[in-house]
Design a protein around this motif. Structure first.
Motif, PDB file in Angstrom:
ATOM      1  N   GLY A  35       0.793  -1.217   0.000  1.00  0.00           N
ATOM      2  CA  GLY A  35       0.000   0.000   0.000  1.00  0.00           C
ATOM      3  C   GLY A  35       0.825   1.266   0.000  1.00  0.00           C
ATOM      4  O   GLY A  35       0.316   2.349   0.275  1.00  0.00           O
ATOM      5  N   GLY A  36       2.074   1.113  -0.313  1.00  0.00           N
ATOM      6  CA  GLY A  36       2.930   2.287  -0.472  1.00  0.00           C
ATOM      7  C   GLY A  36       3.330   2.983   0.809  1.00  0.00           C
ATOM      8  O   GLY A  36       3.908   4.064   0.787  1.00  0.00           O
ATOM      9  N   ASN A  37       3.001   2.404   1.907  1.00  0.00           N
ATOM     10  CA  ASN A  37       3.341   3.072   3.164  1.00  0.00           C
ATOM     11  C   ASN A  37       3.568   2.066   4.291  1.00  0.00           C
ATOM     12  O   ASN A  37       2.631   1.559   4.893  1.00  0.00           O
ATOM     13  N   TRP A  38       4.800   1.808   4.574  1.00  0.00           N
ATOM     14  CA  TRP A  38       5.122   0.846   5.631  1.00  0.00           C
ATOM     15  C   TRP A  38       4.727   1.358   7.010  1.00  0.00           C
ATOM     16  O   TRP A  38       4.365   0.589   7.892  1.00  0.00           O
ATOM     17  N   ILE A  39       4.834   2.658   7.181  1.00  0.00           N
ATOM     18  CA  ILE A  39       4.583   3.224   8.507  1.00  0.00           C
ATOM     19  C   ILE A  39       3.133   3.009   8.919  1.00  0.00           C
ATOM     20  O   ILE A  39       2.823   2.727  10.083  1.00  0.00           O
ATOM     21  N   ALA A  40       2.223   3.133   7.931  1.00  0.00           N
ATOM     22  CA  ALA A  40       0.802   2.992   8.241  1.00  0.00           C
ATOM     23  C   ALA A  40       0.360   1.533   8.313  1.00  0.00           C
ATOM     24  O   ALA A  40      -0.695   1.208   8.864  1.00  0.00           O
ATOM     25  N   LEU A  41       1.181   0.657   7.748  1.00  0.00           N
ATOM     26  CA  LEU A  41       0.791  -0.749   7.611  1.00  0.00           C
ATOM     27  C   LEU A  41       0.442  -1.439   8.938  1.00  0.00           C
ATOM     28  O   LEU A  41      -0.625  -2.070   9.054  1.00  0.00           O
ATOM     29  N   GLN A  43      -0.704  -0.393  11.684  1.00  0.00           N
ATOM     30  CA  GLN A  43      -1.994   0.046  12.232  1.00  0.00           C
ATOM     31  C   GLN A  43      -3.154  -0.629  11.509  1.00  0.00           C
ATOM     32  O   GLN A  43      -4.121  -1.068  12.120  1.00  0.00           O
ATOM     33  N   LYS A  44      -3.005  -0.710  10.185  1.00  0.00           N
ATOM     34  CA  LYS A  44      -4.079  -1.331   9.393  1.00  0.00           C
ATOM     35  C   LYS A  44      -4.282  -2.789   9.801  1.00  0.00           C
ATOM     36  O   LYS A  44      -5.397  -3.293   9.842  1.00  0.00           O
ATOM     37  N   ILE A  45      -3.169  -3.456  10.066  1.00  0.00           N
ATOM     38  CA  ILE A  45      -3.253  -4.890  10.379  1.00  0.00           C
ATOM     39  C   ILE A  45      -3.566  -5.126  11.839  1.00  0.00           C
ATOM     40  O   ILE A  45      -4.037  -6.201  12.225  1.00  0.00           O
ATOM     41  N   GLY A  46      -3.328  -4.135  12.654  1.00  0.00           N
ATOM     42  CA  GLY A  46      -3.499  -4.312  14.085  1.00  0.00           C
ATOM     43  C   GLY A  46      -2.271  -4.894  14.765  1.00  0.00           C
ATOM     44  O   GLY A  46      -2.369  -5.606  15.763  1.00  0.00           O
ATOM     45  N   LEU A  47      -1.110  -4.582  14.190  1.00  0.00           N
ATOM     46  CA  LEU A  47       0.142  -5.031  14.794  1.00  0.00           C
ATOM     47  C   LEU A  47       0.779  -3.891  15.584  1.00  0.00           C
ATOM     48  O   LEU A  47       0.799  -2.755  15.121  1.00  0.00           O
ATOM     49  N   LYS A  48       1.265  -4.214  16.749  1.00  0.00           N
ATOM     50  CA  LYS A  48       1.952  -3.185  17.526  1.00  0.00           C
ATOM     51  C   LYS A  48       3.439  -3.209  17.199  1.00  0.00           C
ATOM     52  O   LYS A  48       4.284  -3.484  18.054  1.00  0.00           O
ATOM     53  N   ARG A  49       3.702  -2.990  15.944  1.00  0.00           N
ATOM     54  CA  ARG A  49       5.079  -2.998  15.464  1.00  0.00           C
ATOM     55  C   ARG A  49       5.377  -1.712  14.724  1.00  0.00           C
ATOM     56  O   ARG A  49       4.493  -1.089  14.146  1.00  0.00           O
ATOM     57  N   CYS A  50       6.638  -1.353  14.724  1.00  0.00           N
ATOM     58  CA  CYS A  50       7.091  -0.219  13.934  1.00  0.00           C
ATOM     59  C   CYS A  50       7.024  -0.603  12.454  1.00  0.00           C
ATOM     60  O   CYS A  50       7.261  -1.759  12.086  1.00  0.00           O
ATOM     61  N   GLY A  51       6.662   0.367  11.608  1.00  0.00           N
ATOM     62  CA  GLY A  51       6.570   0.095  10.181  1.00  0.00           C
ATOM     63  C   GLY A  51       7.881  -0.428   9.608  1.00  0.00           C
ATOM     64  O   GLY A  51       7.897  -1.321   8.757  1.00  0.00           O
ATOM     65  N   LYS A  52       8.952   0.121  10.107  1.00  0.00           N
ATOM     66  CA  LYS A  52      10.263  -0.326   9.624  1.00  0.00           C
ATOM     67  C   LYS A  52      10.495  -1.785   9.988  1.00  0.00           C
ATOM     68  O   LYS A  52      11.101  -2.537   9.235  1.00  0.00           O
ATOM     69  N   SER A  53      10.040  -2.119  11.168  1.00  0.00           N
ATOM     70  CA  SER A  53      10.199  -3.493  11.624  1.00  0.00           C
ATOM     71  C   SER A  53       9.399  -4.439  10.729  1.00  0.00           C
ATOM     72  O   SER A  53       9.870  -5.528  10.378  1.00  0.00           O
ATOM     73  N   CYS A  54       8.202  -4.005  10.349  1.00  0.00           N
ATOM     74  CA  CYS A  54       7.378  -4.819   9.434  1.00  0.00           C
ATOM     75  C   CYS A  54       8.076  -4.989   8.100  1.00  0.00           C
ATOM     76  O   CYS A  54       8.106  -6.095   7.527  1.00  0.00           O
ATOM     77  N   ARG A  55       8.595  -3.892   7.593  1.00  0.00           N
ATOM     78  CA  ARG A  55       9.298  -3.945   6.314  1.00  0.00           C
ATOM     79  C   ARG A  55      10.446  -4.939   6.364  1.00  0.00           C
ATOM     80  O   ARG A  55      10.621  -5.786   5.478  1.00  0.00           O
ATOM     81  N   LEU A  56      11.233  -4.831   7.432  1.00  0.00           N
ATOM     82  CA  LEU A  56      12.385  -5.709   7.584  1.00  0.00           C
ATOM     83  C   LEU A  56      11.966  -7.175   7.673  1.00  0.00           C
ATOM     84  O   LEU A  56      12.570  -8.065   7.074  1.00  0.00           O
TER      85      LEU A  56
END
Length: 337
Positions: A35-41, A43-56
């Motif tokens: 969705g072009g935005n890791w930072i927002a991701l 929240q959308k999924i309901g994960l308490k993770r940093c967007g960068k962490s998700c990306r990694l």
DNA sequence: AAACTGCGCAACCGCCTTTTC
DNA sequence: GGAAAAGGCGGTTGCGCAGTT
């Protein structure tokens, strides 16, 4: 004003990912994309993770066709060759190895491959450097730091290339240079320098007065440019020792130095230097009494050359009958690559 | 069996670059 | 054109595990 953090550090989970989190992230991305935005991701999924962490997590572990461990001989060669040529550009190296991540390759290099290839050489060099430092000034920890700084990536790369080059004349294993990335012209220069006779090498220095330019170097043409990063330390030192490159006539307008060297100054020299602005370039010139401070750096390389010429005390790589190559483990003996 | 040590690897951190507004 | 946000990258850290003492 400092930069805003990418996420609320207090409310994000850290540490290892749970299978549940992995599933949530994987399922979402497979269905809807990033969705072009890791930072927002998250929240959308309901994960308490940093967007960068998700990306990694996605890039290094969850995305399809990721390979973990079990590096092949071919991959070893590619990593090795690319490291020699471009250094620790893990993302670029990873791009040449489908399914591999930069993190994986970095870990593999740091924990295994480097030891396999450089193993005991490094210790040997460390001893040599200590010897040099002791002879010159026993109480200089700063010098030790500088010497050890010189023993990092650049020297590793040089050692590796010399290893490969030696093997190249004996073995088919590394002889297909078409597989290798092309070398930076200054890099080649560096390697050539270490094949000069010791006498020639040493006579290059220190009669030259040196003017050091912070301008950058085009890796293809070797010309000064503002759009490329500075050349690496070993290149710089080699240029200095071997074949000074005049890059501008503007030197005529500046006092003292007769030749302009293209060097990444902060990488090769430390300490205080006179500097001046001349014809759009910033020149750093070692003061006369600072030459002696630079000498140990060149002693390191001279010493390396000496060692290179008698590379038989504890080779970490060796040629075996039939043209194969073995890596020698310092403790357990030979092991096939 | 417990303590210690070293290693491998996943994840984090902080900096730099690129993109967006 | 400049500031802020986001992406990307490389270095480093810390945990868990295996081997050793």
């Amino acid at each position: 004003m400092g930069r805003a953090p990418c996420c609320d550090k207090a409310n994000v989970k850290k540490g290892p990912w749970s299978p549940d989190e992995d599933t949530k992230l994987k399922d979402y991305i497979e269905k809807y994309g990033i969705g072009g935005n890791w930072i927002a991701l998250p929240q959308k999924i309901g994960l308490k993770r940093c967007g960068k962490s998700c990306r990694l997590r996605w890039l290094n572990y969850l995305r399809p066709n990721i390979k973990h461990g079990g590096f092949s001989e071919e991959e070893d060669k590619i990593i090795c060759s690319l490291y020699i040529s471009i250094g620790s550009r893990w993302s670029i190296i990873a791009a040449q190895l489908p399914g591999r991540t930069d993190n994986d390759i970095k870990n593999y290099w740091n924990t295994r491959l480097k030891k396999k290839l450089l193993g005991r050489r490094k210790q040997s060099n460390a001893r040599s450097m200590g010897y040099i430092a002791d002879n010159r000034d026993a109480n200089s920890s700063e010098d030790s730091d500088r010497l050890s700084a010189l023993s990092n990536s650049a020297i590793e790369r040089l050692q590796l290339h010399l290893q490969l080059q030696r093997m190249n004349s004996h073995s088919s294993f590394y002889s297909n240079t078409a597989l290798w990335p092309s070398m930076h012209s200054l890099h080649e220069n560096m390697v050539n320098t270490f094949q000069l006779s010791d006498e020639n090498l040493w006579n290059c220095w220190p009669d030259h007065q040196v003017q050091i330019d912070t301008a950058n170097i085009d890796p293809h043409s070797g010309n000064a440019s503002s759009s490329y990063e500075p050349v690496m330390t070993a290149d710089s030192i080699t240029s200095l020792l071997h074949e000074p490159t005049k890059i501008s006539d503007s030197a005529d307008n500046s006092p003292g130095p007769q030749e302009i060297m293209s060097l990444g100054v902060e990488q090769i020299l430390c300490g205080d230097y006179n500097d001046s602005q001349t014809a759009g370039h910033k020149y750093f010139m070692p003061q006369e009494n600072q030459y002696h401070q630079m000498m140990p750096d060149f002693h390191c390389f001279r010493r390396m050359l000496e060692e290179t010429n008698s590379w038989d005390d504890s080779p970490s790589l060796d040629i075996v009958e039939g043209g194969g190559v073995m890596f020698q483990d310092s403790e357990t003996g030979y092991r096939n690559l």
